[in-house]
Design an enzyme around this catalytic site. Sequence first.
Site, PDB file in Angstrom:
ATOM      1  CB  SER A 168      -3.566   2.666   2.235  1.00  0.00           C
ATOM      2  OG  SER A 168      -3.772   2.146   0.946  1.00  0.00           O
ATOM      3  CG  HIS A 220       4.268  -6.182  -1.114  1.00  0.00           C
ATOM      4  ND1 HIS A 220       4.447  -4.920  -1.627  1.00  0.00           N
ATOM      5  CD2 HIS A 220       3.036  -6.574  -1.529  1.00  0.00           C
ATOM      6  CE1 HIS A 220       3.370  -4.582  -2.319  1.00  0.00           C
ATOM      7  NE2 HIS A 220       2.508  -5.562  -2.278  1.00  0.00           N
ATOM      8  CG  PHE A 233      -6.115   8.998  -7.711  1.00  0.00           C
ATOM      9  CD1 PHE A 233      -5.717   7.945  -6.906  1.00  0.00           C
ATOM     10  CD2 PHE A 233      -7.459   9.349  -7.744  1.00  0.00           C
ATOM     11  CE1 PHE A 233      -6.644   7.242  -6.138  1.00  0.00           C
ATOM     12  CE2 PHE A 233      -8.378   8.656  -6.973  1.00  0.00           C
ATOM     13  CZ  PHE A 233      -7.977   7.608  -6.176  1.00  0.00           C
ATOM     14  CE  LYS A 279      -3.406  -0.998  -0.649  1.00  0.00           C
ATOM     15  NZ  LYS A 279      -3.694  -1.635  -1.980  1.00  0.00           N
TER      16      LYS A 279
END
Length: 286
Positions: free
Chosen positions: A131, A101, A222, A41
């Site tokens: 988030s 990640h 975005f 995130k």
Amino acid sequence: PRLDVAKIKGIMLQKLSCENWERIWSFQAQPDDLLIATYPKAGTTWIQEIVDMVIHGGDPAMCQRAPIHLRHPFIELRCPNIPSGLELAEAMPPPRILKTHLPVQLLPPSFWEKDCKIIYVARNAKDNLVSYYHFQQMNRALPHPGTWAQYFEKFLAGEVPWGPWHDHVKDWWEAREHQRILYLFYEDMKKDPAHEIQKVMTFLEKDLGEDAKEKIIGHTSFQAMKENPMTNYCALPWFDHSVSPFIRKGTVGDWKTHFTVEQNERFDEDYRTKMVGTSLNFCNEL
Ligand code: A3P
């Protein structure tokens, strides 16, 4: 029903990844692989799309060739009904763009041995937590987050998938000293996308000029990414966008609409203890 989690060396990961850990750990990176590493995130998908645009000379058509999770194998991911990261990576011709990640200590050693370039994106802890809370609600491949108050405690305890945020950002920051790592911040990307995109171009030795840069900014805004089926994860069976869209708010400071005054104080105190001694700085009062 949700998928289970388990632990590798104290770090919570998806159980299916843990069961396949030997193969993930022995993953063979190639010298021309580019790795995108983030805490979940932090802006992974955003930087992935920027990098793909830069690599392809600013041509959006090249980024529309496939959904983002198929373009950039997520090396440790193993989820029913979609190809695993290892399968995708092994079938992909070089030069590959890979995603992870994983915290530094769990990164397959071949990435260090082959001296791969790495782009890391970090996001301030409070927004990152908010988030992640919404993401764990909508992603059935991860445990349900529980209430906001419960999730807040889990995040501080590092009892969330991919482990504690604080160690993740600090250890990747330290890793810059021995690896080719471009370390970026979500907040900088929001504030001055042109400047951060220039850094990516320089790092990848792809100086495309101002027109291309403008195109990249437009394509990776975005709103554009939210509407683009190749970046908004609309087709991934594990995500329930009616609970929370994957590309949700995309702002800095959303934590202010979630944290209570007590939570904020507790968070700050814990933060000071955990971040003591690092030269890594986030601007936290946003
Ligand atoms: P929010 O939940 O705060 O909206 P990741 O890709 O690492 O999973 O990160 C997802 C977060 O990045 C989400 O944050 C998402 O909205 C945000 N994001 C995705 N694309 C973005 C963009 N082009 N600009 C700004 N934020 C973006």
